[in-house]
Each structure stands twice: as C-alpha cells, then as structure tokens.
Design a protein around this motif. Structure first.
Motif, PDB file in Angstrom:
ATOM      1  N   VAL A 115     -16.206  33.605 -61.443  1.00 32.85           N
ATOM      2  CA  VAL A 115     -16.623  32.207 -61.357  1.00 32.85           C
ATOM      3  C   VAL A 115     -15.411  31.278 -61.387  1.00 32.85           C
ATOM      4  CG1 VAL A 115     -18.836  32.686 -62.426  1.00 32.85           C
ATOM      5  CG2 VAL A 115     -16.907  32.055 -63.864  1.00 32.85           C
ATOM      6  N   PRO A 116     -15.514  30.114 -60.749  1.00 33.22           N
ATOM      7  CA  PRO A 116     -14.454  29.104 -60.852  1.00 33.22           C
ATOM      8  C   PRO A 116     -14.542  28.386 -62.193  1.00 33.22           C
ATOM      9  CG  PRO A 116     -16.237  28.289 -59.496  1.00 33.22           C
ATOM     10  CD  PRO A 116     -16.586  29.713 -59.832  1.00 33.22           C
ATOM     11  N   HIS A 117     -13.430  27.746 -62.588  1.00 30.60           N
ATOM     12  CA  HIS A 117     -13.432  26.969 -63.824  1.00 30.60           C
ATOM     13  C   HIS A 117     -12.416  25.848 -63.691  1.00 30.60           C
ATOM     14  CE1 HIS A 117      -9.725  29.066 -65.193  1.00 30.60           C
ATOM     15  NE2 HIS A 117     -10.260  30.124 -64.623  1.00 30.60           N
ATOM     16  N   ASP A 118     -12.252  25.065 -64.743  1.00 27.87           N
ATOM     17  CA  ASP A 118     -11.433  23.848 -64.655  1.00 27.87           C
ATOM     18  C   ASP A 118      -9.942  24.095 -64.848  1.00 27.87           C
ATOM     19  OD1 ASP A 118     -11.259  24.352 -67.333  1.00 27.87           O
ATOM     20  OD2 ASP A 118     -12.255  22.513 -67.986  1.00 27.87           O
ATOM     21  N   GLY A 119      -9.545  25.368 -64.938  1.00 27.58           N
ATOM     22  CA  GLY A 119      -8.135  25.674 -65.097  1.00 27.58           C
ATOM     23  C   GLY A 119      -7.699  25.840 -66.530  1.00 27.58           C
ATOM     24  N   SER A 120      -8.568  25.469 -67.473  1.00 26.07           N
ATOM     25  CA  SER A 120      -8.255  25.685 -68.877  1.00 26.07           C
ATOM     26  C   SER A 120      -8.836  27.028 -69.306  1.00 26.07           C
ATOM     27  CB  SER A 120      -8.853  24.553 -69.729  1.00 26.07           C
ATOM     28  OG  SER A 120     -10.262  24.688 -69.798  1.00 26.07           O
ATOM     29  N   THR A 121      -8.750  27.320 -70.582  1.00 26.78           N
ATOM     30  CA  THR A 121      -9.361  28.545 -71.103  1.00 26.78           C
ATOM     31  C   THR A 121     -10.438  28.211 -72.130  1.00 26.78           C
ATOM     32  OG1 THR A 121      -7.550  28.731 -72.706  1.00 26.78           O
ATOM     33  CG2 THR A 121      -7.365  30.006 -70.672  1.00 26.78           C
ATOM     34  N   ARG A 122     -11.061  27.052 -71.964  1.00 25.91           N
ATOM     35  CA  ARG A 122     -12.165  26.695 -72.840  1.00 25.91           C
ATOM     36  C   ARG A 122     -13.399  27.511 -72.454  1.00 25.91           C
ATOM     37  NH1 ARG A 122     -12.904  20.476 -71.522  1.00 25.91           N
ATOM     38  NH2 ARG A 122     -10.655  20.701 -71.229  1.00 25.91           N
ATOM     39  N   THR A 123     -14.392  27.528 -73.332  1.00 25.50           N
ATOM     40  CA  THR A 123     -15.622  28.273 -73.082  1.00 25.50           C
ATOM     41  C   THR A 123     -16.313  27.759 -71.824  1.00 25.50           C
ATOM     42  OG1 THR A 123     -15.925  28.718 -75.443  1.00 25.50           O
ATOM     43  CG2 THR A 123     -17.875  28.888 -74.040  1.00 25.50           C
ATOM     44  N   ILE A 124     -16.780  28.675 -70.995  1.00 30.60           N
ATOM     45  CA  ILE A 124     -17.448  28.335 -69.738  1.00 30.60           C
ATOM     46  C   ILE A 124     -18.957  28.442 -69.910  1.00 30.60           C
ATOM     47  CG2 ILE A 124     -17.791  29.006 -67.327  1.00 30.60           C
ATOM     48  CD1 ILE A 124     -14.982  30.069 -67.279  1.00 30.60           C
ATOM     49  N   ASP A 125     -19.693  27.450 -69.443  1.00 35.03           N
ATOM     50  CA  ASP A 125     -21.147  27.525 -69.372  1.00 35.03           C
ATOM     51  C   ASP A 125     -21.540  28.245 -68.085  1.00 35.03           C
ATOM     52  OD1 ASP A 125     -21.748  26.233 -71.754  1.00 35.03           O
ATOM     53  OD2 ASP A 125     -21.718  24.245 -70.835  1.00 35.03           O
ATOM     54  N   TYR A 169     -42.253  12.436 -49.905  1.00 35.90           N
ATOM     55  CA  TYR A 169     -41.932  13.767 -50.409  1.00 35.90           C
ATOM     56  C   TYR A 169     -42.017  13.766 -51.937  1.00 35.90           C
ATOM     57  CZ  TYR A 169     -40.098  15.167 -45.845  1.00 35.90           C
ATOM     58  OH  TYR A 169     -39.973  15.496 -44.515  1.00 35.90           O
ATOM     59  N   ARG A 170     -42.422  14.886 -52.491  1.00 34.15           N
ATOM     60  CA  ARG A 170     -42.466  15.017 -53.941  1.00 34.15           C
ATOM     61  C   ARG A 170     -41.131  15.560 -54.460  1.00 34.15           C
ATOM     62  NH1 ARG A 170     -47.623  18.464 -55.457  1.00 34.15           N
ATOM     63  NH2 ARG A 170     -47.314  19.335 -53.381  1.00 34.15           N
ATOM     64  N   GLU A 171     -40.717  15.062 -55.606  1.00 35.70           N
ATOM     65  CA  GLU A 171     -39.476  15.537 -56.206  1.00 35.70           C
ATOM     66  C   GLU A 171     -39.687  16.896 -56.855  1.00 35.70           C
ATOM     67  OE1 GLU A 171     -36.121  14.234 -59.562  1.00 35.70           O
ATOM     68  OE2 GLU A 171     -37.913  12.982 -59.198  1.00 35.70           O
ATOM     69  N   ALA A 172     -38.778  17.810 -56.603  1.00 37.00           N
ATOM     70  CA  ALA A 172     -38.851  19.134 -57.224  1.00 37.00           C
ATOM     71  C   ALA A 172     -38.381  19.053 -58.663  1.00 37.00           C
ATOM     72  CB  ALA A 172     -37.995  20.128 -56.449  1.00 37.00           C
ATOM     73  N   GLN A 173     -39.018  19.838 -59.519  1.00 37.38           N
ATOM     74  CA  GLN A 173     -38.616  19.942 -60.916  1.00 37.38           C
ATOM     75  C   GLN A 173     -37.679  21.136 -61.047  1.00 37.38           C
ATOM     76  OE1 GLN A 173     -39.564  17.532 -63.131  1.00 37.38           O
ATOM     77  NE2 GLN A 173     -40.462  16.613 -61.285  1.00 37.38           N
ATOM     78  N   LEU A 174     -36.421  20.856 -61.356  1.00 34.50           N
ATOM     79  CA  LEU A 174     -35.405  21.908 -61.361  1.00 34.50           C
ATOM     80  C   LEU A 174     -34.806  22.054 -62.747  1.00 34.50           C
ATOM     81  CD1 LEU A 174     -33.966  23.890 -59.470  1.00 34.50           C
ATOM     82  CD2 LEU A 174     -32.221  22.163 -59.082  1.00 34.50           C
ATOM     83  N   GLY A 175     -35.124  23.166 -63.399  1.00 38.01           N
ATOM     84  CA  GLY A 175     -34.552  23.451 -64.712  1.00 38.01           C
ATOM     85  C   GLY A 175     -33.439  24.480 -64.602  1.00 38.01           C
ATOM     86  N   ASP A 176     -32.893  24.855 -65.734  1.00 38.88           N
ATOM     87  CA  ASP A 176     -31.821  25.843 -65.730  1.00 38.88           C
ATOM     88  C   ASP A 176     -31.772  26.558 -67.069  1.00 38.88           C
ATOM     89  OD1 ASP A 176     -29.855  24.582 -67.644  1.00 38.88           O
ATOM     90  OD2 ASP A 176     -29.942  22.971 -66.154  1.00 38.88           O
ATOM     91  N   SER A 177     -31.040  27.662 -67.088  1.00 42.65           N
ATOM     92  CA  SER A 177     -30.718  28.359 -68.330  1.00 42.65           C
ATOM     93  C   SER A 177     -29.201  28.419 -68.438  1.00 42.65           C
ATOM     94  CB  SER A 177     -31.315  29.775 -68.346  1.00 42.65           C
ATOM     95  OG  SER A 177     -30.781  30.558 -67.305  1.00 42.65           O
ATOM     96  N   ARG A 178     -28.693  28.421 -69.675  1.00 44.30           N
ATOM     97  CA  ARG A 178     -27.247  28.370 -69.884  1.00 44.30           C
ATOM     98  C   ARG A 178     -26.817  29.436 -70.876  1.00 44.30           C
ATOM     99  NH1 ARG A 178     -24.956  22.962 -68.672  1.00 44.30           N
ATOM    100  NH2 ARG A 178     -26.580  21.806 -67.571  1.00 44.30           N
ATOM    101  N   GLU A 179     -25.915  30.276 -70.423  1.00 45.02           N
ATOM    102  CA  GLU A 179     -25.247  31.226 -71.296  1.00 45.02           C
ATOM    103  C   GLU A 179     -23.776  30.827 -71.372  1.00 45.02           C
ATOM    104  OE1 GLU A 179     -27.220  33.202 -72.792  1.00 45.02           O
ATOM    105  OE2 GLU A 179     -28.972  32.949 -71.493  1.00 45.02           O
TER     106      GLU A 179
END
Length: 283
Positions: free
Chosen positions: A7-17, A36-46
């Motif tokens: 995965v890409p990251h911001d160049g630091s070594t902080r914790t990545i979501d 048009y109806r708006e889609a409901q978009l959720g997510d999970s984060r590790e």
C-alpha cells in the motif's frame, strides 16, 4: 509476494489505516427527469504498524587483504536471505497466532471466525478443497449483502501436505485423474484443469503438519497488506537496504580495521479484511 498488496503511505512510518470500503448495492432504475439517489458507503478500518528490522556484520581488514572473496561475497547474500525469511515469517504468523485463528479485527472477532465464514476443521482433501471453494464464494460483502463471488487461487500448506496437494490437483504425467475409492479406475479431476488449479505455496514456518489455508487473488480482495518505509508509493516489494561504512577514518574502520555491512528492512504487515482469506485448523 503474489499474496500481498503493497500500500502507499505518506512517507512517514506512522501507523497506517487500512480502509476497506463497503460494496454498493445494485443500481436502482432512474426514470426520466427523476433524481439519482445517493449511495450509502461505509467502511471498515484496520491498522498496520511499521517495525524496523536489521543487523550488521563486520569484515576485517585481514579478510579483505587475504583476498578471502568467497566469505566476503557471502555476507550480503546471507543478510539478504535473512531479511527475506524474516518477511516470510512475519506474514506466516498471521495464520498461526492466537491459537491459529489470527489477529483480532476491529469487529472484535478473530480474523478466522465462523461469523466471517472462513474457518473450518476439515483435513485437506479433494472434497475439503471443494468445500472451501464454496465457502469463499459465499462470503457476504458488507454493504451490498451480495456473495463475494470469487474462488480461492492460492493454497497455503505445510510442506508435509505438498505431495497430497500435487496429487489432488492432478500434477504429474500420464493419467492424472482422481482415483476412485477402492479401485484403480480414474475419475475426471476438475482441479487438473488450468482454470481450476490453484497455486500451491508451501510455507516454511508452518510446523503443524495438518493445518492449511486459502486465499483469493489479491487483485480482487487485497486482504493481506504490507507497507515499506522506502517505497511510499506502494505497488511493489522492494529489496532491503544494504549499507557499508568503509572510510578509513570513520567508525569501525578507524578504530578496529573492520568494514561493517548493515541491512535495514523497515516495513509493516496488516490484515485489511476477513474476505478472501481462510484457515483450516484440523482437529
């Protein structure tokens, strides 16, 4: 490497979501002039944490002066091999930690759990592989409630199961069908076909002779992910970094006539989702 997305990251070594977006439900019909109806978009984060690993080996001036090239050449090779095995062991432990059910996810359940539809106890066999193919296909996508719809493309096993796996998947010359029970006649082996045959990956670190695992293609479900400090753009597995300090007026070269060779591998490993990955903890 075929199993893991970088995965890409911001160049630091902080914790990545590690964010996995939920799937969108089927598109509704839009009538003429209607909104048009708006889609409901959720997510999970590790989360994935970086850890820096490394060591160094010193080459004495005597080794270099005596032209001991064989030993000199082996030093970076051995360091590089150690780094590769460390990456392998770190990834392999995902399947074996916590008694074989993997790390806890943000939903409070282990990676391999009956509620995730990715945990079983069947010993490896033709029928067991057929069962996990269906189990993977029937996993439910968050958000849409649809079936995942992908079959496993990778079989992860201890080396003890290698010959069994080769037989089950029809490798070999001559008649490579599936032997019938109690006889010598051959049945059609659907897993001998290229489109159905998974890639077999013996895992050196797995010591249990019966447990095994499966994964779908990472292009469809990037379940296992890595990040490397020296590749912030992601997308590839870099080689570890090798450094030397060989100036005669610096460090060990000045005080000990020793040239240090250092290896550094700075990476993180994480699990983004329970979809597309499974484990068989054989009783």
């Amino acid at each position: 490497e075929p199993l893991v997305s970088v995965v890409p990251h911001d160049g630091s070594t902080r914790t990545i979501d590690l964010i996995t977006w939920n799937e969108v439900q089927d598109l509704p019909t839009v009538g003429e002039g209607e909104p048009y109806r708006e889609a409901q978009l959720g997510d999970s984060r590790e989360q994935m944490m970086f850890q820096k690993r490394g060591m160094w080996i010193g080459l004495t001036l005597e080794m270099i002066r005596m032209n001991d090239l064989t030993r000199v050449r082996e030093v970076p090779r051995k360091l590089m091999r150690a780094a590769m095995r460390t990456r392998s062991a770190t990834l392999a432990s995902i399947w074996t930690q916590n008694g074989g059910v993997g790390p806890a996810l943000s939903d409070g359940k282990a990676l391999f759990h009956l509620d995730h539809a990715n945990l079983g106890t069947e010993a490896f066999s033709h029928n067991a592989w057929s069962a996990v193919r269906q189990r993977a296909f029937k996993q439910t996508e968050p958000g849409s409630g649809k079936r995942l719809g992908y079959m496993p493309e990778y079989l992860l096993i201890p080396v003890d199961l290698l010959e069994t796996a080769l037989t089950v998947f029809g490798y070999g010359a001559g008649d490579v069908g599936k032997p019938t029970t109690g006889g010598t006649a051959q049945e059609v082996n659907i897993y001998a076909l290229a489109e159905n045959r998974p890639k077999i990956i013996p895992v050196p670190e797995w010591l249990d002779a019966t447990d095994w695992a499966w994964m779908v293609n990472k292009r469809f479900v990037p379940a296992i992910q890595m990040g490397f400090a020296n590749v912030p753009n992601g997308g590839k597995h870099p080689t570890p970094e090798i450094f030397t300090a060989d100036g005669n007026t610096e460090g060990l070269s000045f005080s000990n006539d020793t040239v240090p060779i250092k290896i550094r591998d700075w990476f993180g490993v994480g699990v983004a989702t329970s979809l597309g990955v499974g484990k068989q903890n054989v009783a």
